[in-house]
Motif scaffolding. Structure first.
Motif, short mmCIF file in Angstrom:
data_model
loop_
_atom_site.label_atom_id
_atom_site.label_comp_id
_atom_site.label_asym_id
_atom_site.label_seq_id
_atom_site.Cartn_x
_atom_site.Cartn_y
_atom_site.Cartn_z
N ILE A 130 0.84 -1.19 0.00
CA ILE A 130 0.00 0.00 0.00
C ILE A 130 0.88 1.24 0.00
O ILE A 130 1.84 1.34 0.78
CB ILE A 130 -0.93 0.01 1.23
N ASN A 131 0.57 2.20 -0.85
CA ASN A 131 1.33 3.45 -0.96
C ASN A 131 0.54 4.61 -0.37
O ASN A 131 -0.66 4.76 -0.66
CB ASN A 131 1.64 3.75 -2.43
N THR A 132 1.23 5.43 0.41
CA THR A 132 0.60 6.62 0.97
C THR A 132 1.51 7.83 0.76
O THR A 132 2.73 7.72 0.87
CB THR A 132 0.28 6.43 2.47
N PHE A 133 0.91 8.97 0.44
CA PHE A 133 1.65 10.19 0.18
C PHE A 133 1.25 11.30 1.15
O PHE A 133 0.06 11.55 1.36
CB PHE A 133 1.37 10.71 -1.24
N CYS A 134 2.25 11.98 1.70
CA CYS A 134 2.03 13.26 2.36
C CYS A 134 2.58 14.34 1.43
O CYS A 134 3.05 14.03 0.32
CB CYS A 134 2.72 13.30 3.73
N TRP A 135 2.52 15.60 1.85
CA TRP A 135 3.02 16.68 0.99
C TRP A 135 3.50 17.83 1.86
O TRP A 135 2.72 18.63 2.34
CB TRP A 135 1.90 17.16 0.06
N HIS A 136 4.83 17.87 2.09
CA HIS A 136 5.43 19.01 2.79
C HIS A 136 5.57 20.17 1.80
O HIS A 136 6.67 20.61 1.47
CB HIS A 136 6.79 18.62 3.37
N MET A 137 4.43 20.64 1.34
CA MET A 137 4.40 21.69 0.32
C MET A 137 5.00 23.00 0.85
O MET A 137 4.68 23.44 1.95
CB MET A 137 2.95 21.94 -0.11
N ASP A 138 5.87 23.59 0.05
CA ASP A 138 6.35 24.92 0.40
C ASP A 138 5.19 25.90 0.43
O ASP A 138 4.18 25.71 -0.26
CB ASP A 138 7.40 25.39 -0.61
N ASN A 139 5.33 26.95 1.22
CA ASN A 139 4.27 27.92 1.40
C ASN A 139 4.05 28.71 0.11
O ASN A 139 4.91 29.49 -0.30
CB ASN A 139 4.66 28.88 2.54
N PRO A 140 2.92 28.53 -0.55
CA PRO A 140 2.69 29.23 -1.82
C PRO A 140 2.54 30.74 -1.66
O PRO A 140 2.72 31.49 -2.62
CB PRO A 140 1.40 28.59 -2.36
N PHE A 141 2.23 31.19 -0.45
CA PHE A 141 2.02 32.61 -0.22
C PHE A 141 3.33 33.41 -0.25
O PHE A 141 3.39 34.52 -0.79
CB PHE A 141 1.31 32.82 1.12
N ASN A 142 4.40 32.82 0.32
CA ASN A 142 5.65 33.58 0.41
C ASN A 142 6.89 32.79 -0.01
O ASN A 142 8.02 33.25 0.19
CB ASN A 142 5.85 34.11 1.83
N ASP A 143 6.67 31.60 -0.59
CA ASP A 143 7.77 30.77 -1.10
C ASP A 143 8.73 30.28 -0.02
O ASP A 143 9.86 29.89 -0.32
CB ASP A 143 8.56 31.51 -2.19
N GLN A 144 8.28 30.30 1.22
CA GLN A 144 9.09 29.73 2.30
C GLN A 144 8.77 28.23 2.41
O GLN A 144 7.95 27.70 1.66
CB GLN A 144 8.78 30.45 3.61
N THR A 145 9.41 27.54 3.35
CA THR A 145 9.22 26.10 3.48
C THR A 145 7.87 25.78 4.12
O THR A 145 7.13 26.67 4.56
CB THR A 145 10.33 25.48 4.34
#
Length: 369
Positions: free
Chosen positions: A121-136
């Motif tokens: 079974i595969n599971t994904f999370c997403w540590h997406m960078d902050n789209p508002f200010n391009d920070q982490t």
């Protein structure tokens, strides 16, 4: 060998109808693919008598190795891969060729497919960078969620990020061109204050709104129907705390929380027991599958942590799976590797009748094939 045989028979009996009173629920997506429906049904069947063990980035790298064929610290210790494989979409939003942990997305796609072909079974999370200010993802300087909502100034940029993820997720297919079912865990640890979508900067109603928009966009606009959605919190003290940011039953398939053992094992056990008790009630009330999407003890300094600390607590509850975090380097790992002081105890954990690794999961045909 005797313990392995007994536990295997237990899994077979559980899977093929021994729990005859179970009432199986459909995925929250009315158009879920057949494979996703079969997986969801299978995981409901197993819950209550078997807990699947998972590990993040298990076949991508480990302690003192990286991107080697047929490699896994978990397998090196137990002889079996884990049942659940965790991955991350982070950096995909920037068109990076590799994820946040350095696994090329081309390689990651292959590893996801291999895990699926093994019956895992595969599971994904997403540590997406902050789209508002391009920070982490760990930036908490602004109420960024409000800025990316439909009427926010950064909404279009967030949609671009979703488009890139959708394109990648659509390419996760088997040899027949069928979409590989994925447990998708957006905005994880949302009750914590360390991510830009967390409780420090985000109002509950805004988090609910962006969650619903995200799921609706992927389902309705991008026509992705192989995602089973995981709602994952951090610490909470009551049912009300856990559900304060809950987006609704139509947007969730699994409920769970992330919890790590720090220096005080007694406090960890107390916290784990309390949160599992609340989680069990929520899962029952909302007819969802309970899980622990992240758990572990960095460096595992306790030689008997697996069977003395962890196993007795999780065995008291009806859980589908738990997933330990990654083995990044000799100073940052959550599953034992050969020679690590808890390796022998981990083998005992692996042999427990109610714990499932890949070797006992594969024969069950959880995808209906």
């Amino acid at each position: 060998m005797k313990n392995i045989l007994i536990s295997y028979i237990a899994a077979i009996l559980s899977f093929y109808g021994m729990n005859t009173q179970a009432q199986f629920k459909l995925p929250s997506d009315p158009k879920a693919t057949k494979g996703s429906q079969n997986l969801y049904n299978s995981m409901q069947r197993l819950m209550g008598s078997n807990i699947m063990f998972g590990h993040h980035d298990d076949t991508g790298y480990g302690v003192n190795w990286r991107l080697q064929d047929d490699s896994s610290d978990v397998k090196a210790v137990t002889g079996s891969y884990p049942a659940v494989y965790g991955w991350d979409l982070a950096k995909l939003e920037h068109d990076s060729t590799a994820d946040i942990n350095g696994i090329p997305f081309k390689t990651q796609r292959t590893l996801v497919k291999e895990a699926y072909q093994r019956g895992g079974i595969n599971t994904f999370c997403w540590h997406m960078d902050n789209p508002f200010n391009d920070q982490t993802a760990w930036d908490t300087t602004a109420n960024s969620v409000k800025e990316i909502l439909a009427d926010g100034p950064t909404h279009d940029k967030y949609v671009e990020y979703l488009d890139k993820a959708a394109k990648y997720l659509k390419n996760l297919k088997d040899d027949d061109g069928e979409a590989i079912p994925i447990l998708f865990r957006p905005f994880h640890e949302l009750t914590g204050g360390w991510f830009w979508w967390g409780s420090k900067t985000t109002d509950p109603q805004d988090l609910v709104a962006i969650w619903r928009f995200t799921v609706d966009y992927l389902r309705k606009k991008k026509k992705i129907h192989n995602l089973l959605i995981v709602y994952s919190t951090a610490d909470f003290n009551s049912t009300e705390d856990f559900l304060a940011r809950y987006p609704g039953d139509d947007y969730v398939d699994f409920v769970g929380f992330d919890l790590y053992c720090l220096d005080n094992k007694q406090k960890f056990v107390q916290r784990l027991d309390k949160q599992l008790s609340i989680l069990q009630q929520v899962a029952n009330d909302h007819h969802k599958i309970a899980c622990i999407p992240e758990i572990g003890y960095e460096g595992i300094p306790d030689a008997n942590w697996w069977t003395v600390t962890l196993l007795p607590e999780i065995s008291k509850y009806k859980l589908s799976y738990l997933l330990t975090w990654r083995n990044g380097n000799p100073n940052h790992y959550y599953a034992p590797y050969p020679g690590q002081q808890s390796a022998a105890d981990f083998v005992k954990f692996y042999n427990s009748p109610n714990i499932l690794f890949q070797n006992r999961l594969s024969p069950l045909g959880i995808y209906g094939k």
